[in-house]
Design a protein around this motif. Structure first.
Motif, short mmCIF file in Angstrom:
data_model
loop_
_atom_site.label_atom_id
_atom_site.label_comp_id
_atom_site.label_asym_id
_atom_site.label_seq_id
_atom_site.Cartn_x
_atom_site.Cartn_y
_atom_site.Cartn_z
N ASP A 224 4.86 9.07 -3.80
CA ASP A 224 4.93 10.33 -2.37
C ASP A 224 5.31 9.69 -1.27
OD1 ASP A 224 2.68 8.92 -2.26
OD2 ASP A 224 1.32 10.39 -2.58
N LEU A 225 5.65 8.15 -1.14
CA LEU A 225 6.31 7.71 -0.08
C LEU A 225 7.67 8.12 0.11
CD1 LEU A 225 4.65 4.21 0.08
CD2 LEU A 225 4.74 5.50 1.92
N ALA A 226 8.10 8.51 1.17
CA ALA A 226 9.24 9.14 1.57
C ALA A 226 10.12 7.87 1.89
CB ALA A 226 9.16 9.74 2.82
N ILE A 227 11.42 7.99 1.92
CA ILE A 227 12.66 7.15 2.31
C ILE A 227 12.90 6.22 0.91
CG2 ILE A 227 13.52 5.09 3.71
CD1 ILE A 227 12.92 7.84 5.14
N GLY B 251 0.76 -1.22 0.00
CA GLY B 251 0.16 0.00 0.02
C GLY B 251 0.90 1.44 0.13
N GLY B 252 0.25 2.40 0.03
CA GLY B 252 0.66 3.60 -0.03
C GLY B 252 0.90 4.23 1.63
N ASN B 253 0.97 5.68 1.69
CA ASN B 253 1.21 6.47 2.94
C ASN B 253 -0.12 5.90 3.75
OD1 ASN B 253 0.97 8.97 4.84
ND2 ASN B 253 3.22 8.58 3.85
N GLU B 254 -1.25 6.30 3.27
CA GLU B 254 -2.28 5.90 4.43
C GLU B 254 -2.56 4.46 4.74
OE1 GLU B 254 -4.01 8.32 5.79
OE2 GLU B 254 -2.81 9.66 4.73
N SER B 255 -2.22 3.61 3.78
CA SER B 255 -2.19 2.16 3.95
C SER B 255 -1.08 1.63 5.11
CB SER B 255 -1.98 1.42 2.73
OG SER B 255 -2.97 1.57 1.71
N ILE C 159 5.95 6.85 7.78
CA ILE C 159 4.50 7.41 7.62
C ILE C 159 4.77 8.95 8.01
CG2 ILE C 159 3.40 5.21 7.85
CD1 ILE C 159 2.63 6.04 10.56
N ASN C 160 5.66 9.09 8.75
CA ASN C 160 5.89 10.54 9.44
C ASN C 160 6.61 11.60 8.27
OD1 ASN C 160 4.80 10.02 11.91
ND2 ASN C 160 6.51 9.28 12.72
N GLN C 161 6.75 10.99 7.20
CA GLN C 161 7.45 12.03 6.16
C GLN C 161 6.58 11.80 4.93
OE1 GLN C 161 11.74 12.12 5.78
NE2 GLN C 161 11.86 10.31 7.48
N TYR C 162 6.56 12.81 3.89
CA TYR C 162 6.04 12.70 2.65
C TYR C 162 6.83 13.27 1.83
CZ TYR C 162 1.64 12.99 -0.09
OH TYR C 162 0.76 12.62 -1.07
N ASN C 163 7.02 12.45 0.55
CA ASN C 163 7.75 12.99 -0.56
C ASN C 163 7.10 13.78 -1.72
OD1 ASN C 163 10.12 12.74 -2.17
ND2 ASN C 163 9.30 10.86 -3.30
N ILE D 88 5.02 -2.99 1.99
CA ILE D 88 5.66 -2.80 0.57
C ILE D 88 5.37 -1.61 0.09
CG2 ILE D 88 6.04 -3.67 -1.66
CD1 ILE D 88 5.72 -6.39 -0.78
N PRO D 89 6.07 -0.51 -0.44
CA PRO D 89 5.66 0.84 -1.07
C PRO D 89 4.90 0.72 -2.35
CG PRO D 89 7.99 0.77 -1.24
CD PRO D 89 7.56 -0.78 -0.45
N LYS D 90 3.71 1.15 -2.33
CA LYS D 90 2.98 1.11 -3.63
C LYS D 90 2.21 2.32 -3.72
CE LYS D 90 -0.97 0.37 -3.41
NZ LYS D 90 -2.22 1.06 -3.39
N THR D 91 2.56 3.18 -4.91
CA THR D 91 1.70 4.24 -5.19
C THR D 91 2.16 5.04 -6.57
OG1 THR D 91 1.24 6.54 -4.69
CG2 THR D 91 3.01 5.76 -3.34
#
Length: 355
Positions: free
Chosen positions: A145-148, A117-121, A330-334, A138-141
């Motif tokens: 916009d997912l940081a790191i 999922g993405g940030n909200e997930s 989740i505390n950061q936003y890309n 696993i980062p998906k979007t």
């Protein structure tokens, strides 16, 4: 007895989701004591009565990696902490059903969850981990916009689709001496718009991170036309782009339509048309980059489960596979930083951001 992993998709679909599912299954098959189960329609599968889950074998995932979407289906309205529950009177009330989810995981013998999922997930992932669930993300979007992590899978395919749209619109803009506006996804981050504008050769790129002034946009567009009204121009705008204070507050609808209305309002010399790309960016077959990235992340996520490194997310950083705690993610936003080299590059080739 085999150990069991539950795969859960959540949020919007994006190219590469099937590739990551396939990778998890194929990596698990290298071991003799693991079983992979898929939850249908996000968290619905593990919360339904009876459960809606399917066993994911190598045969079941064979050849799915070029396919768009996800064989498990997904949604963005089934947050277990705010889950729609049908009441006795037939009405629907959102409730916290996380305890039921955790109970079902235990009763049905799941040793871990891999959440795509993405940030909200992954805010959900962190909450579940804090309640004792063995979970790996696993980062998906498509919005990147997912940081790191360097990239989230799905983004490069979305950027390619948007670029191809710019390519096509430029030819018709040139043929008719028009201004054509392409609206792409990106509510809070302008990565798709920025990549498509540079790759496609747009004249104006409008992104959420840089509020734009219509006078500056008009000045750039005017420079593309001769005194005889000959010329053409293309604008790429992220859906979350917005006017500077005082511009465009009355006009309703999408940002592309607002810009078109503004240009028509001032009687701009050229014909203006807008195109909203919408869900075309989410669909279709993933390009090679996203298939490879999704496969890498799927293998890494399984190995994080095997090593019991829960509460983490598999990432691709500086061309290396790694992991990081969900709390840090989740505390950061890309968002696109104004100092980013692509902003410098875009301005270097004459693209206007309306600033």
């Amino acid at each position: 007895m085999k150990k069991r992993i539950l795969i859960v998709n959540s949020g919007g679909d994006c190219p590469g989701m099937n590739a990551v599912i396939r990778a998890i299954v194929k990596r698990a098959h290298q071991e003799s004591d693991w079983e992979i189960i898929g939850s249908i329609n996000g968290f619905d599968g593990i919360l339904s009565e009876p459960l809606e889950i399917i066993r994911l074998t190598e045969k079941r995932v064979e050849g799915i990696h070029p396919q768009g979407g996800t064989i498990l289906t997904t949604n963005n309205t089934r947050n277990p902490y705010n889950y729609p529950v049908v009441q006795k009177d037939g009405s629907i009330k959102n409730e916290d059903v996380s305890d039921k989810l955790i109970y079902n995981l235990k009763v049905f013998g799941f040793d871990a969850v891999i959440h795509i999922g993405g940030n909200e997930s992954h805010k959900i992932s962190l909450k579940l981990y804090q309640k004792g669930v063995n979970i790996v993300g696993i980062p998906k979007t498509i919005n990147n916009d997912l940081a790191i992590t360097d990239y989230s899978f799905g983004f490069q395919t979305a950027a390619q689709v948007a670029t191809e749209a710019v390519d096509k619109l430029i030819t018709t803009a040139r043929s008719h001496n028009r201004v054509l506006i392409l609206e792409v996804m990106g509510r809070d981050a302008g990565w798709i718009a920025l990549h498509a504008a540079i790759a496609g050769g747009a004249n104006v790129c409008l992104i959420p991170e840089i509020p734009f002034n219509m006078e500056k946009v008009v000045k750039k567009l005017t420079s593309k036309y001769s005194t005889y009204g000959r010329g053409y121009a293309n604008i790429v705008v992220a859906e979350g782009a917005h006017f500077k204070d005082g511009d465009g507050k009355i006009i309703q609808g999408s940002i592309a339509r607002k810009i078109a209305a503004k240009l028509k309002e001032i009687n701009f010399e050229a014909d203006v048309r807008e195109t909203i790309l919408g869900h075309l960016q989410r669909g279709g077959s993933p390009i090679a980059f996203d298939r490879i990235l999704a496969t890498e992340l799927g293998v890494k996520a399984f190995e994080l489960v095997k090593e019991k490194k829960f509460g983490t997310m598999a990432i691709h950083k500086n061309s290396e596979l790694s992991q990081i705690s969900l709390e840090k993610v989740i505390n950061q936003y890309n968002k696109v930083e104004l100092s980013h080299n692509l902003i410098h590059t875009a301005k270097g080739i004459g693209i206007s951001f309306g600033d």
